[in-house]
Write a protein that holds these residues in place. Structure first.
Motif, PDB file in Angstrom:
ATOM      1  N   VAL A   1      -4.185 -17.291   9.864  1.00 26.71           N
ATOM      2  CA  VAL A   1      -4.211 -15.836   9.979  1.00 26.71           C
ATOM      3  C   VAL A   1      -4.092 -15.231   8.588  1.00 26.71           C
ATOM      4  CG1 VAL A   1      -3.134 -13.799  10.994  1.00 26.71           C
ATOM      5  CG2 VAL A   1      -3.147 -15.965  12.260  1.00 26.71           C
ATOM      6  N   LEU A   2      -5.026 -14.349   8.245  1.00 27.33           N
ATOM      7  CA  LEU A   2      -5.039 -13.651   6.961  1.00 27.33           C
ATOM      8  C   LEU A   2      -4.830 -12.167   7.200  1.00 27.33           C
ATOM      9  CD1 LEU A   2      -8.194 -15.351   5.371  1.00 27.33           C
ATOM     10  CD2 LEU A   2      -5.820 -16.114   5.229  1.00 27.33           C
ATOM     11  N   ASN A   3      -3.943 -11.563   6.424  1.00 26.80           N
ATOM     12  CA  ASN A   3      -3.689 -10.123   6.479  1.00 26.80           C
ATOM     13  C   ASN A   3      -3.839  -9.545   5.089  1.00 26.80           C
ATOM     14  OD1 ASN A   3      -2.390  -9.014   9.217  1.00 26.80           O
ATOM     15  ND2 ASN A   3      -1.808 -11.170   8.946  1.00 26.80           N
ATOM     16  N   LYS A   4      -4.452  -8.382   5.009  1.00 26.51           N
ATOM     17  CA  LYS A   4      -4.615  -7.691   3.736  1.00 26.51           C
ATOM     18  C   LYS A   4      -4.459  -6.194   3.967  1.00 26.51           C
ATOM     19  CE  LYS A   4      -6.165  -6.483  -0.434  1.00 26.51           C
ATOM     20  NZ  LYS A   4      -5.346  -6.625  -1.654  1.00 26.51           N
ATOM     21  N   MET A   5      -3.603  -5.547   3.173  1.00 21.96           N
ATOM     22  CA  MET A   5      -3.424  -4.106   3.260  1.00 21.96           C
ATOM     23  C   MET A   5      -3.724  -3.479   1.906  1.00 21.96           C
ATOM     24  SD  MET A   5      -0.134  -1.819   4.426  1.00 21.96           S
ATOM     25  CE  MET A   5      -0.432  -2.100   6.162  1.00 21.96           C
ATOM     26  N   TRP A   6      -4.525  -2.414   1.923  1.00 20.56           N
ATOM     27  CA  TRP A   6      -4.867  -1.682   0.708  1.00 20.56           C
ATOM     28  C   TRP A   6      -3.995  -0.441   0.567  1.00 20.56           C
ATOM     29  CZ3 TRP A   6      -8.458  -4.421   3.472  1.00 20.56           C
ATOM     30  CH2 TRP A   6      -9.250  -5.307   2.748  1.00 20.56           C
ATOM     31  N   ASP A   7      -3.983   0.129  -0.623  1.00 24.42           N
ATOM     32  CA  ASP A   7      -3.157   1.305  -0.885  1.00 24.42           C
ATOM     33  C   ASP A   7      -3.535   2.489  -0.005  1.00 24.42           C
ATOM     34  OD1 ASP A   7      -1.904  -0.179  -2.784  1.00 24.42           O
ATOM     35  OD2 ASP A   7      -2.946   0.714  -4.497  1.00 24.42           O
ATOM     36  N   SER A   8      -4.777   2.558   0.439  1.00 28.06           N
ATOM     37  CA  SER A   8      -5.224   3.677   1.265  1.00 28.06           C
ATOM     38  C   SER A   8      -4.727   3.593   2.700  1.00 28.06           C
ATOM     39  CB  SER A   8      -6.755   3.719   1.279  1.00 28.06           C
ATOM     40  OG  SER A   8      -7.282   2.533   1.851  1.00 28.06           O
ATOM     41  N   GLY A   9      -4.084   2.481   3.082  1.00 22.08           N
ATOM     42  CA  GLY A   9      -3.648   2.286   4.456  1.00 22.08           C
ATOM     43  C   GLY A   9      -4.599   1.444   5.274  1.00 22.08           C
ATOM     44  N   LEU A  10      -5.743   1.077   4.688  1.00 25.51           N
ATOM     45  CA  LEU A  10      -6.709   0.225   5.376  1.00 25.51           C
ATOM     46  C   LEU A  10      -6.139  -1.189   5.497  1.00 25.51           C
ATOM     47  CD1 LEU A  10      -9.639   0.479   6.483  1.00 25.51           C
ATOM     48  CD2 LEU A  10     -10.404  -0.487   4.311  1.00 25.51           C
TER      49      LEU A  10
ATOM     50  N   GLY B   1       0.805  -1.213   0.000  1.00 30.60           N
ATOM     51  CA  GLY B   1       0.000   0.000   0.000  1.00 30.60           C
ATOM     52  C   GLY B   1       0.837   1.261   0.000  1.00 30.60           C
ATOM     53  N   LEU B   2       2.149   1.125  -0.164  1.00 31.14           N
ATOM     54  CA  LEU B   2       3.065   2.258  -0.178  1.00 31.14           C
ATOM     55  C   LEU B   2       3.754   2.341  -1.528  1.00 31.14           C
ATOM     56  CD1 LEU B   2       4.762   1.539   3.267  1.00 31.14           C
ATOM     57  CD2 LEU B   2       2.977   3.226   2.850  1.00 31.14           C
ATOM     58  N   GLN B   3       4.337   3.502  -1.804  1.00 29.21           N
ATOM     59  CA  GLN B   3       5.122   3.659  -3.023  1.00 29.21           C
ATOM     60  C   GLN B   3       6.257   4.634  -2.765  1.00 29.21           C
ATOM     61  OE1 GLN B   3       2.555   5.210  -6.080  1.00 29.21           O
ATOM     62  NE2 GLN B   3       3.214   7.307  -5.709  1.00 29.21           N
TER      63      GLN B   3
END
Length: 731
Positions: free
Chosen positions: A384-393, A82-84
């Motif tokens: 355990v599942l982890n998911k991160m979106w570009d918005s920081g969510l 989710g970072l650049q």
């Protein structure tokens, strides 16, 4: 292990010569947390990479290998986070959220001179047990962070179990009943020394999954562990029932999906007047092709030689214990930001005899007609599942299954009378299934929030036998099943860079269904106990100086009720839920300059009502009762100082005063002091010397048995060594 970095919030600077950012060069950045990976990448490329994102230490990346320019290497490193990376000039980059980068066009900044040095700012140590990343400096509650050993991998070292940690941490106590039988307490929130059907006052988590709903601490060995986080005081808002004293979160080392590695450790010990012991451990990591998946395995075997002798049988070192187990974890990373972890662990503990002595037999002796062994089998499976979106969510889903079987045997010959040995057997079977789903977003300024839901189904079966070996009879046992559903939320508003306020609550609906076992006839008990309650929290954090914060917090917690054996042993009775509320305040200082001491000071006041306690009656049989109300005052302080790179000095103190009213009109006072001094020597084996001083002042009431902790027992000398090696699966 706890990682720290210098610069604002998190600002990472790598200074080098005038290498151009467009040059093709080889990169070998190993998997790690993102803050460490950025530093490594910047040094290898000879460029400056900065960031003010707070959660970089909590993001795991796969690393980068190959020949490419720094812009492509940075893009590969940040894939799925989710970072650049945004170019600032020919030799400078900034790592930020994609949404932020879109709003802020690039601007030229003058290059840093080669001789420039970064300005020291507060250490960015991150607390993850709060279920969303939080800076230790700004965390508005009492917290203790511990690295299990003196190695980066956490294998071996001098703190491979909770028993060794409690010797050094006054805020954390245990009952010293032996491995797999100890009850853990935090900050003096203690119900009793004995084990029974009541919920633990401390909840222990391995990663995001709870290790057990009730019963004693499973005493999981702390091999291949990055750190242990201890949140002090009730954690009802985030963790629900059972966490009235606090929570302990074990953070294991993550699976490395890029490199293969193997770590081995050996620890030996010798106790004066006792038997020899050892602790052997190994961790193996296998990176699968394409660097998107991996496996990590841990195996260990430990023996504590014991030091208590039995003068009646002539057997020495009867309190010998044997612990063996292992863990296996698989990890899969996807290009769209999903991080999937599947894991399991198993551990078995065998104790040859009891961990206590009788006063008449002397300091290290026991007079029993037969041995009192105990054993415990513990297993856990988790997804355990982890998911991160570009918005920081960020989304986290944690599912777990825990099974524990234990048995204990006690000598009851004096109770029964007669020449033949008579025994009392206790068997416990615990199974629990849990599921938690939470969604959060963290920001340095403005609103940070967390919402989640949790489900739990726990079943415990306690059976007992009494009589002579081969002719024992079943006596009354109980079966308790607890099911609960909870919704929780926490909001933090940063009004300014200095002031933030946190508030939240947890709504829990729980039901405990209980039944007596072994054909007990009519008795007065409540078959089902329902509990619906709201646990709120309110906290404030004020940054008084760049490296000094002040905090205050109000928090509540509770434990569910159930069915237990009543006093007298031949009947059952219902014990109702208990509840606690705590008000605390403190000051924390984390200067960047290691030559300055790091300090913390905290005070707290707790009100505890309808206290559940597992006790022993005059006949020696266990039972459970509600003993009244309590008020608990405590003061704790800690200091760490590194006057030179080779010396670390640290000390901590806890003083608590407890007063119980109601059914038990007694008062007790407890205090403990621990002082540590450790010197790191620059030798290949990681040699260490340590000295510890401790003192305790407990209740003066008389007891038929005297519990002995190893800290007060005979002198113990131990040595350890480790070896780390990369390995390849190539032919």
């Amino acid at each position: 292990m706890i990682r720290s970095s210098l610069t604002a919030a998190l600002s990472i600077v790598a200074l080098s010569g005038g290498a151009m950012a467009t040059t093709q060069r080889p990169f070998a950045v190993p998997p790690s947390s993102l803050d460490v990976a950025i530093v490594t990448l910047g040094r290898q490329a000879g460029v400056d990479i900065v960031s003010t994102e707070r959660d970089l230490p909590t993001i795991r990346v796969r690393g980068v290998r190959g020949v490419m320019d720094v812009e492509n290497a940075l893009a590969l490193l940040l894939r799925g986070t989710g970072l650049q990376g945004r170019r600032l000039d020919a030799r400078s980059f900034r790592v930020e959220r994609r949404s932020m980068a879109a709003l802020q066009p690039p601007r030229e900044i003058p290059p840093l001179p080669v001789a420039a040095q970064p300005v020291p700012t507060p250490l960015n140590i991150v607390v993850t047990a709060a279920k969303r990343p939080s800076s230790l400096l700004r965390f508005p509650a009492g917290v203790t962070l511990v690295t299990p050993g003196l190695t980066e991998t956490g294998v071996g070292g001098d703190r491979s179990s909770f028993n060794e940690m409690t010797d050094r941490l006054p805020v954390m106590q245990q009952t010293a009943l032996g491995p797999g039988r100890n009850k853990l307490f935090i900050r003096g929130i203690a119900d009793s020394s004995f084990n029974g059907p009541t919920q633990s006052t401390v909840s222990v988590y391995f990663g995001d999954v709870q290790l057990g709903y009730n019963g004693p601490d499973p005493d999981l060995r702390l091999h291949d562990v990055e750190r242990v986080e201890i949140l002090e005081g009730p954690q009802g808002t985030l963790y629900g029932a059972g966490a009235i004293g606090g929570i302990i979160r074990i953070v294991p080392n993550a699976v490395n999906v890029t490199d293969n590695e193997a770590v081995f450790s050996l620890k030996t010990s010798m106790t004066h007047g006792g038997g020899p012991g050892h602790d052997v451990a190994g961790a193996f990591n296998l990176a699968l092709p394409a660097h998107e998946a991996g496996l990590r395995a841990v195996v260990y075997d430990a023996v504590d030689g014991g030091y208590i002798d039995d003068p009646l049988t002539g057997v020495n070192d009867i309190n010998r214990s044997h612990v063996r187990g292992g863990r296996l974890t698989g990890r899969l990373l996807s290009d769209d930001g999903w991080d999937v972890e599947l894991g399991g662990l198993y551990q078995r503990i065998d104790n040859r005899d009891g961990q206590y002595v009788q006063s008449a037999a002397g300091f290290a002796g026991i007079e029993a007609l037969g041995p009192e062994p105990s054993e415990s089998d513990f297993s856990q499976f988790r997804v355990v599942l982890n998911k991160m979106w570009d918005s920081g969510l960020r989304l986290v889903s944690a599912s777990g299954f825990v099974a524990r079987h234990s048995s204990e045997l006690f000598d009851a010959s004096r109770l029964a009378g007669g020449p033949d040995p008579t025994f009392y057997w206790s068997y416990r079977r615990n199974h629990s299934v849990s599921q938690e789903l939470r969604l959060y977003r963290s920001r340095d300024l403005g609103l940070s929030w967390l919402v989640g839901a949790a489900l739990l189904d726990s079943r415990e079966r306690n059976t007992r036998e009494f009589g002579r070996d081969g002719a024992a009879q079943d006596i009354v046992g109980v079966l308790n099943r607890t099911r609960s559903v909870a919704l929780f939320s926490e909001l933090s508003w940063a009004f300014s860079p200095r002031l933030s306020v946190t508030g939240g609550g947890r709504l829990t609906a729980a039901r405990t269904d209980s039944d007596p076992l072994d054909g007990l006839a009519a008795s007065r008990y409540v078959h089902g106990i329902e509990t619906t309650r709201l646990d709120p929290t309110l906290a404030l954090s004020w940054l008084a100086a760049p490296d000094l914060s002040v905090y205050g917090r109000f928090q509540t917690g509770f434990r569910t009720g159930g069915l237990a054996v009543a006093r007298g042993g031949g009947r059952v009775a219902t014990f109702k839920p208990d509840a606690i509320s705590v008000l605390e305040a403190g000051v924390r200082s984390l200067p960047t300059d290691p030559r300055l001491p790091r300090l913390n000071l905290g005070i707290s006041y707790a009100r505890w009502k309808d206290i559940q306690a597992d006790l022993i009656d005059r006949s020696g049989f266990p039972y459970t009762a509600t003993i009244g109300r309590a008020r608990i005052w405590s003061v704790e302080a800690g200091a760490n100082w590194s006057p030179t790179p080779r010396w670390d000095l640290g000390g901590s103190l806890l003083y608590s005063y407890n007063r119980i009213s109601g059914a038990w009109r007694t008062s007790r006072r407890a205090k403990s002091v621990v002082w540590q001094k450790r010197r790191r020597w620059p030798c290949p084996g990681g040699c260490v010397t340590a000295c510890r001083l401790g003192a305790t002042d407990g209740p003066s009431e008389r007891k038929p048995l005297m519990l002995v902790d190893r800290f007060w027992g005979p002198a113990n000398i131990s040595t350890w060594c480790r070896a780390t090696m990369p390995w390849s699966t190539a032919a």
